[in-house]
Design an enzyme around this catalytic site. Sequence first.
Site, PDB file in Angstrom:
ATOM      1  CG  ASP A   1       3.570  -1.391  11.830  1.00 51.13           C
ATOM      2  OD1 ASP A   1       2.595  -1.740  12.819  1.00 51.13           O
ATOM      3  OD2 ASP A   1       3.251  -0.298  11.534  1.00 51.13           O
ATOM      4  CG  HIS A   2       1.056  -7.344   7.057  1.00 48.51           C
ATOM      5  ND1 HIS A   2       1.675  -7.683   5.922  1.00 48.51           N
ATOM      6  CD2 HIS A   2      -0.281  -7.418   6.694  1.00 48.51           C
ATOM      7  CE1 HIS A   2       0.873  -7.974   4.842  1.00 48.51           C
ATOM      8  NE2 HIS A   2      -0.536  -7.690   5.309  1.00 48.51           N
TER       9      HIS A   2
ATOM     10  NE  ARG B   1      -0.696  -0.029   5.070  1.00 45.44           N
ATOM     11  CZ  ARG B   1      -0.418   1.002   5.813  1.00 45.44           C
ATOM     12  NH1 ARG B   1      -0.460   2.275   5.477  1.00 45.44           N
ATOM     13  NH2 ARG B   1       0.108   0.740   7.085  1.00 45.44           N
ATOM     14  CG  ASN B   2       3.460   2.839   2.498  1.00 43.36           C
ATOM     15  OD1 ASN B   2       2.848   3.754   2.297  1.00 43.36           O
ATOM     16  ND2 ASN B   2       3.657   2.173   3.506  1.00 43.36           N
TER      17      ASN B   2
END
Length: 434
Positions: A309-310, A215-216
């Site tokens: 940190d998913h 998503r990044n």
Amino acid sequence: MSKLLPPHGGKGLTVCLLEGAEKDAELKKAQGLKKIEIHPQEKGDLIMMGIGGFSPLTGFMNKEDWKSVCENFTLADGTFWPVPVMLSVSKDEADAINEGDEVTLECEGEIYATMKIETKYAMSDDDKKWEAEMVYKGNGEDSQGDFLKTALEDHVGVQKVMQRKEICLSGPVKVLSEGDYPTNPKYRGSYMRPAETRKAFEDRGWSKIAALQLRNPMHRSHEHLAKIAADVCDGVLIHSLIGNLKPGDIPADVRLECIETLIDGYFVKDFVLQAGYPLDMRYAGPREALLHATFRQNFGISHMIIGRDHAGVGDFYTLFEAQEIFDRIPYATEEERAKAEPGKALLCEPMKIDWTFYCYKCDGMASMKTCPHGKNDRVILSGTKLRKALSEGEPVVDHFGREEVLDILRAYYAGLTEKVEIKMQKAASGDEMK
């Protein structure tokens, strides 16, 4: 006989999308039904049910399923499912329809589906708070103390739960549109249905396939994770979320261009495939990691890459909480999966990879398991840290990303007329690294 994992749920791909004459007839009928305006997140969930991405779901959840998912990680029939998939309406809207009615679901003037109402049920503020606690609360610093107070200010996923309307509707859907995902050039042809990814994998002879959730923009750590997976699997699917994100995140077309650029310059194309899927982020951390593995199984994936940190937001989750949750869900062990009724267990496995970074002394990408040096020798890589630097016009440190990708991102930020403040959580800053 396919060598790919079967779709989740034991019913094959449960495709709710109508096509051809059947779709035309249902669209005509939809014009005369009562219309309900749906939220963009509900639209994404609906499209996933349409294409089979949410198999075995064929409609929005009833209260028994909602409660069981929150409490037990399963639907009421015992099939593993980690997050609620809900449709809410106002009390006035609910009063105007009866159980057994058919309604049209539309978003911003476009008809997306028809739905037969099986149940209507109240969703009180206490119900929503309970869901927030069960599904979105983690073990991180922001989840301690008064979790709901903090979450209502800073957790976009919890905010969406609390904004849900008073009444929820359950029932099967007939999906009539995928929106503009198949045709809009901004998605760069990335949108693929599960049947299409499965065919692509079979055409390539792949059976052990890892998915990298993105998503990044793809930085060096993402690249490293994908290459680790490519080394131990038949291939890697770089699978980008192309639905809605939170303010300050980078839009799909920019992220997809970055991935294309990396694949063209730094990957062996025989072992990598790029695709996009139409969900909005829930930012549910560990629970969302489970959702990512569940629907990836429907796309034909055998292993879900789970790093640091998913799917997190703020400091609501500890660094590797999304990895740890896979060890305590129903059917987590091989023995439990073997005993489970066909389709009820999650078969897609996590590929747990430690914190990765560039180390000057190692002169390359490394992880906490492979690098003996200290944090001062390391370039801490995170999408949040990259977005913050670019948004504020700060220089990006060497080895953070490939220059070709950084050029795309700098051009995007230079064209923005309004900028959103990017908050730096501990997981992205490197404060927790030893």
